[in-house]
Write an enzyme that holds these catalytic residues in place. Structure first.
Site, mmCIF file in Angstrom:
data_model
loop_
_atom_site.group_PDB
_atom_site.id
_atom_site.type_symbol
_atom_site.label_atom_id
_atom_site.label_comp_id
_atom_site.label_asym_id
_atom_site.label_seq_id
_atom_site.Cartn_x
_atom_site.Cartn_y
_atom_site.Cartn_z
ATOM 1 N N CYS A 12 0.818 -1.224 0.000
ATOM 2 C CA CYS A 12 0.000 0.000 0.000
ATOM 3 C C CYS A 12 0.853 1.277 0.000
ATOM 4 O O CYS A 12 1.610 1.521 0.935
ATOM 5 C CB CYS A 12 -0.926 0.019 1.214
ATOM 6 S SG CYS A 12 -1.878 1.547 1.315
ATOM 7 N N LYS A 39 -9.947 -9.177 6.146
ATOM 8 C CA LYS A 39 -9.624 -8.202 7.199
ATOM 9 C C LYS A 39 -10.005 -8.750 8.574
ATOM 10 O O LYS A 39 -11.157 -9.151 8.770
ATOM 11 C CB LYS A 39 -10.375 -6.897 6.938
ATOM 12 C CG LYS A 39 -9.992 -6.220 5.625
ATOM 13 C CD LYS A 39 -10.884 -5.029 5.318
ATOM 14 C CE LYS A 39 -10.582 -4.471 3.941
ATOM 15 N NZ LYS A 39 -11.556 -3.497 3.468
ATOM 16 N N VAL A 52 -6.132 0.635 5.345
ATOM 17 C CA VAL A 52 -4.838 0.950 5.940
ATOM 18 C C VAL A 52 -4.328 2.217 5.249
ATOM 19 O O VAL A 52 -4.730 2.488 4.118
ATOM 20 C CB VAL A 52 -3.824 -0.216 5.734
ATOM 21 C CG1 VAL A 52 -4.193 -1.405 6.579
ATOM 22 C CG2 VAL A 52 -3.659 -0.596 4.267
ATOM 23 N N SER A 65 -3.823 8.619 5.832
ATOM 24 C CA SER A 65 -2.373 8.824 5.779
ATOM 25 C C SER A 65 -1.974 10.286 6.003
ATOM 26 O O SER A 65 -0.990 10.557 6.702
ATOM 27 C CB SER A 65 -1.808 8.313 4.452
ATOM 28 O OG SER A 65 -2.393 8.970 3.352
#
Ligand SMILES: N[C@@H](CCC(=O)N[C@@H](CS)C(=O)NCC(=O)O)C(=O)O
Length: 223
Positions: A12, A39, A52, A65
């Site tokens: 990712c 998950k 994520v 993020s």
């Protein structure tokens, strides 16, 4: 200092942003990998969007993020990346948000099985590169010239993946005639924080995974 645990999926690019900043800061952190196709319940309980990265600060999770980057910067003991001046801070946040929008196009370009769609997306990404090139200073490889900034940490994972995509399909011409973007990419790709923030064989693994899902860009991948 609280303990930091980064909840990750190894391929990712959004997770990689956070890992890059942790590396830049030289902070201790743990990393926990999950399988996004399966998950775990404990993950869904702390990630309302099921995405994520999640950063756990002791037992408190934060997600998104860009938010994680800001938290890490605000709690750094030294070497903060976001500037003090509110206008300059806003400008970096603004461009990080702009870059986040390119990330989904970069993924679609890599994943699509359709050549025309891939070429269309490559053209759009080149347009975004032109916009970014107009913002880069004349001297120094980074967003801040000689100074590495939060914008550099935010874009490095995309420039890395688009470089891999261009390696698989050079005719995309993503960086052609873009010397300023290419110099930025070159500086970011060799930066230790960029390389340390991924598992070592990720380029191979990504190529294999894209090939398996029928990606046009990775159709000739033989690794
Ligand atoms: N806006 C989010 C995007 C994160 C994201 O898209 N993560 C992907 C993996 S790269 C994910 O977890 N996808 C799982 C899903 O959508 O089910 C961020 O910046 O953190």
């Amino acid at each position: 200092m609280p303990s930091l645990t980064l909840v990750s999926f190894d391929a990712c690019p959004f997770v990689q942003r956070a890992a890059i900043l942790l590396q830049e800061q030289g902070r201790d952190y743990d990393i926990v990998y999950i399988d996004l196709r399966d998950k775990p319940d404990w993950f869904l309980a702390i990630s309302p969007n099921g995405k994520v990265p999640v950063l756990k600060i002791d037992d408190t999770p934060i997600f998104e993020s860009a938010v994680i980057l800001e938290y890490l910067d605000e709690t750094a003991e030294h070497g903060r990346l976001l500037p003090e001046d509110p206008l300059e801070r806003a400008r970096q946040r603004m461009w990080i948000s702009y870059i986040s929008n390119i990330m989904s196009k970069a993924w679609n370009l890599q994943a699509t099985g359709d050549e025309a769609t891939a070429r269309l997306l490559a053209g759009e990404i080149r347009g975004h590169f032109e916009e970014l090139a107009g913002q880069l200073p004349d001297h120094g490889p980074f967003w801040g010239g000689e100074a590495y900034t939060m914008v550099d940490a935010a874009i490095a994972p995309i420039l890395q993946r688009l470089t891999w995509a261009e390696g698989l399909e050079p005719s995309l011409g993503l960086f052609e005639g873009m010397p300023r973007i290419a110099a930025w990419r070159d500086a970011l790709l060799v930066r230790p924080s960029t390389t340390a923030a991924i598992v070592p064989d990720l380029e191979q693994r990504s190529g294999r995974m894209l090939h398996q899902i029928g990606s046009w860009v990775a159709r000739g991948f033989a690794g």
